[in-house]
Design a protein around this motif. Structure first.
Motif, PDB file in Angstrom:
ATOM      1  N   GLY A 185      92.798   4.731  10.003  1.00 36.28           N
ATOM      2  CA  GLY A 185      93.256   6.091  10.296  1.00 36.28           C
ATOM      3  C   GLY A 185      94.505   6.446   9.516  1.00 36.28           C
ATOM      4  O   GLY A 185      94.571   7.495   8.870  1.00 36.28           O
ATOM      5  N   TYR A 186      95.494   5.566   9.521  1.00 37.91           N
ATOM      6  CA  TYR A 186      96.711   5.849   8.740  1.00 37.91           C
ATOM      7  C   TYR A 186      96.340   6.010   7.270  1.00 37.91           C
ATOM      8  O   TYR A 186      96.818   6.892   6.578  1.00 37.91           O
ATOM      9  N   GLY A 187      95.468   5.076   6.820  1.00 36.86           N
ATOM     10  CA  GLY A 187      95.132   5.023   5.392  1.00 36.86           C
ATOM     11  C   GLY A 187      94.398   6.269   4.927  1.00 36.86           C
ATOM     12  O   GLY A 187      94.726   6.853   3.903  1.00 36.86           O
ATOM     13  N   THR A 188      93.421   6.716   5.716  1.00 36.06           N
ATOM     14  CA  THR A 188      92.607   7.838   5.225  1.00 36.06           C
ATOM     15  C   THR A 188      93.396   9.134   5.151  1.00 36.06           C
ATOM     16  O   THR A 188      93.247   9.906   4.215  1.00 36.06           O
ATOM     17  N   PHE A 189      94.223   9.366   6.156  1.00 35.64           N
ATOM     18  CA  PHE A 189      94.810  10.700   6.212  1.00 35.64           C
ATOM     19  C   PHE A 189      96.236  10.773   5.700  1.00 35.64           C
ATOM     20  O   PHE A 189      96.662  11.784   5.173  1.00 35.64           O
ATOM     21  N   LEU A 190      96.990   9.709   5.882  1.00 32.19           N
ATOM     22  CA  LEU A 190      98.414   9.822   5.581  1.00 32.19           C
ATOM     23  C   LEU A 190      98.820   9.091   4.313  1.00 32.19           C
ATOM     24  O   LEU A 190      99.776   9.463   3.656  1.00 32.19           O
ATOM     25  N   LEU A 191      98.112   8.043   3.974  1.00 36.86           N
ATOM     26  CA  LEU A 191      98.594   7.195   2.885  1.00 36.86           C
ATOM     27  C   LEU A 191      97.741   7.268   1.622  1.00 36.86           C
ATOM     28  O   LEU A 191      98.141   6.778   0.582  1.00 36.86           O
ATOM     29  N   ARG A 192      96.566   7.861   1.708  1.00 35.61           N
ATOM     30  CA  ARG A 192      95.688   7.881   0.529  1.00 35.61           C
ATOM     31  C   ARG A 192      96.383   8.646  -0.599  1.00 35.61           C
ATOM     32  O   ARG A 192      96.802   9.780  -0.423  1.00 35.61           O
ATOM     33  N   TRP A 193      96.505   7.988  -1.726  1.00 37.48           N
ATOM     34  CA  TRP A 193      97.325   8.585  -2.797  1.00 37.48           C
ATOM     35  C   TRP A 193      96.462   9.117  -3.928  1.00 37.48           C
ATOM     36  O   TRP A 193      95.634   8.405  -4.479  1.00 37.48           O
ATOM     37  N   ASP A 194      96.644  10.393  -4.270  1.00 32.87           N
ATOM     38  CA  ASP A 194      95.947  10.975  -5.397  1.00 32.87           C
ATOM     39  C   ASP A 194      96.948  11.934  -6.036  1.00 32.87           C
ATOM     40  O   ASP A 194      97.229  13.011  -5.503  1.00 32.87           O
ATOM     41  N   ALA A 195      97.515  11.494  -7.197  1.00 36.25           N
ATOM     42  CA  ALA A 195      98.622  12.257  -7.792  1.00 36.25           C
ATOM     43  C   ALA A 195      98.198  13.674  -8.155  1.00 36.25           C
ATOM     44  O   ALA A 195      99.022  14.600  -8.148  1.00 36.25           O
ATOM     45  N   SER A 196      96.924  13.888  -8.462  1.00 27.82           N
ATOM     46  CA  SER A 196      96.505  15.232  -8.877  1.00 27.82           C
ATOM     47  C   SER A 196      96.675  16.241  -7.730  1.00 27.82           C
ATOM     48  O   SER A 196      96.787  17.442  -7.951  1.00 27.82           O
ATOM     49  N   LYS A 197      96.738  15.735  -6.503  1.00 24.60           N
ATOM     50  CA  LYS A 197      96.897  16.646  -5.361  1.00 24.60           C
ATOM     51  C   LYS A 197      98.281  17.292  -5.329  1.00 24.60           C
ATOM     52  O   LYS A 197      98.490  18.302  -4.657  1.00 24.60           O
ATOM     53  N   LEU A 198      99.229  16.672  -6.072  1.00 18.95           N
ATOM     54  CA  LEU A 198     100.584  17.226  -6.072  1.00 18.95           C
ATOM     55  C   LEU A 198     100.620  18.633  -6.651  1.00 18.95           C
ATOM     56  O   LEU A 198     101.503  19.421  -6.326  1.00 18.95           O
ATOM     57  N   ALA A 262      89.845   8.039  13.481  1.00 19.43           N
ATOM     58  CA  ALA A 262      89.130   7.028  12.696  1.00 19.43           C
ATOM     59  C   ALA A 262      88.354   6.080  13.609  1.00 19.43           C
ATOM     60  O   ALA A 262      87.224   5.695  13.313  1.00 19.43           O
ATOM     61  N   SER A 263      88.945   5.731  14.744  1.00 22.36           N
ATOM     62  CA  SER A 263      88.296   4.766  15.614  1.00 22.36           C
ATOM     63  C   SER A 263      87.017   5.322  16.222  1.00 22.36           C
ATOM     64  O   SER A 263      86.117   4.574  16.568  1.00 22.36           O
ATOM     65  N   PHE A 264      86.943   6.634  16.375  1.00 19.25           N
ATOM     66  CA  PHE A 264      85.754   7.192  17.010  1.00 19.25           C
ATOM     67  C   PHE A 264      84.917   8.033  16.059  1.00 19.25           C
ATOM     68  O   PHE A 264      84.083   8.819  16.496  1.00 19.25           O
ATOM     69  N   GLY A 265      85.176   7.883  14.751  1.00 15.09           N
ATOM     70  CA  GLY A 265      84.338   8.562  13.761  1.00 15.09           C
ATOM     71  C   GLY A 265      84.347  10.081  13.875  1.00 15.09           C
ATOM     72  O   GLY A 265      83.303  10.726  13.875  1.00 15.09           O
ATOM     73  N   LEU A 266      85.542  10.652  14.002  1.00 16.59           N
ATOM     74  CA  LEU A 266      85.604  12.090  14.239  1.00 16.59           C
ATOM     75  C   LEU A 266      86.177  12.867  13.051  1.00 16.59           C
ATOM     76  O   LEU A 266      86.572  14.014  13.188  1.00 16.59           O
ATOM     77  N   GLY A 267      86.211  12.237  11.878  1.00 17.63           N
ATOM     78  CA  GLY A 267      86.854  12.842  10.705  1.00 17.63           C
ATOM     79  C   GLY A 267      86.354  14.243  10.383  1.00 17.63           C
ATOM     80  O   GLY A 267      87.139  15.135  10.100  1.00 17.63           O
ATOM     81  N   ASP A 268      85.038  14.452  10.465  1.00 19.80           N
ATOM     82  CA  ASP A 268      84.498  15.762  10.097  1.00 19.80           C
ATOM     83  C   ASP A 268      84.955  16.859  11.044  1.00 19.80           C
ATOM     84  O   ASP A 268      85.216  17.984  10.645  1.00 19.80           O
ATOM     85  N   VAL A 269      85.052  16.516  12.306  1.00 18.84           N
ATOM     86  CA  VAL A 269      85.470  17.520  13.284  1.00 18.84           C
ATOM     87  C   VAL A 269      86.891  17.971  12.977  1.00 18.84           C
ATOM     88  O   VAL A 269      87.241  19.142  13.095  1.00 18.84           O
TER      89      VAL A 269
END
Ligand code: PFF
Length: 433
Positions: A185-198, A262-269
């Protein structure tokens, strides 16, 4: 201390719990978080100090303070503050209503077993008579606190609500860290790094909107509180404390929400709708934990309601104190008149979620950022001596004041101008599409 807690109460609100989660999940990831933190520190902090100085040094309400400091040409800024505060509170009270209903629901009934159930339930509370009732009750509670006065109402509320809120959030944070997919959960939403998003306009708009809305600067709310400050308090330190608490709560809330998601697979919602994260995904995820989940849901929505009401009172204080200051009205009269007007103005948002989203984008995004720009220009360029004299007169070291003034003149205005232009274009594009 009373001032810092009241100002932190204004800053910490649904924006931290609901806005941060939803904007962070729109794809910006770590780039969003980085931009957000940079904007808060380099742009919002000097503006927040300016807003406090404007309130304390003039002793006036938001409608009048800009004229006192800058002359008659600055009258529109007072009106901009009023428009933003009234506009935001009109839909913020609707969100509060949903939060209150979710709290009552978690207390009295089992949580929804699946997403379909949660969506159906959410539809029920966010439309028709239920939504209108929640909106009106929330406004009435807010009005009752503000009518009691800044010291006897607002400060008294924030003194116990803020520490309690912090404790509850800390408890949830620890609980969430042990969920099966916490790291993911931390990784997908808060820490995933993609410089082009800047340089992605949507990420930039999200970061600016989130920073200004979450701190709540550029609108006169903190200004209204600062009118009560005495000459001895060290404004820069107090502003830093408010900004620090606000950012901490935003990050902590993300560290509660995303492990659940993340634990309950609710990312799309969550990324699928503005309101998905808090009102649909969270209760559904918690339902699978049985009684413990229900306790967590109750704590979470109680915490959210407290956060919301301590913000709502600061929004209401903007028009109410302005009427008191400008027309000499009694506090109760000013407060209840504002509440009545805001209740009517909020009806379209209560009845239609897409109106609410548009109100948020316009008032909570564009107008608030524009107010921040004007504030930086007023105290950085039109009345810099007032800024310097007030801060140095209350004991802030001249070097610190110099650095803040430099940021207010040379960093905040161009950065906010870029943020404003990008936001307006991105918003227009998203509305057109
Ligand atoms: N900062 C509050 C939040 O994050 O929910 C919202 C808010 C309060 C915005 C006060 C503006 C304001 F003047």
């Amino acid at each position: 201390m009373g001032f810092v807690l009241a100002a932190a109460g204004s800053a910490v609100g649904l924006g931290n719990l609901w806005g941060f989660a939803y904007r962070a999940s729109q794809g910006g990831g770590g780039a969003f978080v980085l931009l957000y933190v940079l904007i808060v520190l380099a742009v919002c902090l000097p503006v927040l100090v300016a807003e406090m100085v404007l309130g304390r040094s003039t002793g006036h309400a938001p409608l009048i303070a800009p004229v006192t400091a800058g002359g008659r040409g600055w009258r529109p800024l007072g009106w901009l503050f009023l428009a933003s505060a009234v506009g935001i509170l009109s839909y913020y009270a609707v969100l509060m209503g949903w939060t209150g209903r979710s709290l009552l629901h978690a207390l009295m009934d089992p949580l929804p077993a699946d997403i379909a159930g949660a969506e159906a339930y959410f539809k029920g509370i966010s439309s028709g008579g239920d939504a209108v009732l929640g909106h009106l009750v929330s406004l009435a509670l807010t009005g009752a606190v503000v009518a009691a006065g800044v010291r006897a109402g607002i400060e008294r509320l924030t003194r116990w609500a803020m520490p309690l809120l912090f404790l509850m959030l800390l408890g949830l944070l620890i609980w969430a860290a042990f969920l099966p997919a916490a790291r993911e959960g931390y990784g997908t939403f808060l820490l995933r790094w993609d410089a082009s998003k800047l340089s992605d306009p949507a990420t930039i708009r999200n970061a600016f909107t989130q920073a200004f809305f979450s701190i709540g600067t550029g609108i006169g709310a903190i200004l209204a509180y600062a009118a009560y400050l005495d000459r001895h308090s060290g404004i820069p330190g107090e502003a830093a404390a408010v900004v620090g608490m606000d950012t901490a709560v935003g990050l902590m809330a993300g560290c509660v929400t995303f492990p659940v998601v993340a634990s309950f697979g609710l990312g799309d919602v969550v990324s699928g709708s503005t309101v998905g994260a808090l009102f649909i995904a969270l209760p559904t995820g918690l339902a699978s934990l049985g009684a413990a989940g229900r306790v967590v849901a109750v704590v979470f929505f109680l915490l959210a309601y407290l956060a919301a009401i301590t913000s709502a009172v600061s929004l209401l204080e903007v028009p109410a104190s302005s009427l008191i200051d400008r027309l000499g009205w009694s506090r109760p009269r000013a407060v209840w008149l504002c509440v009545a007007a805001i209740a009517v103005l909020g009806l379209p948002s209560a009845l239609n979620v897409s109106v609410l989203e548009r109100m948020d984008a316009l008032f909570g995004g564009v107008l608030l950022i524009a107010g921040g720009l004007a504030m930086a220009l007023l105290l950085g360029w039109r009345a810099p001596r007032r800024y310097r004299a007030d801060l140095e007169g209350s004991g802030s070291p001249p070097q610190l004041v110099g650095a803040l003034l430099f940021a207010l003149r040379w960093v905040s205005p161009p950065a906010i101008a870029v943020g404003l232009v990008v936001s307006v274009i991105d918003l227009a594009r998203s509305w057109a599409g």
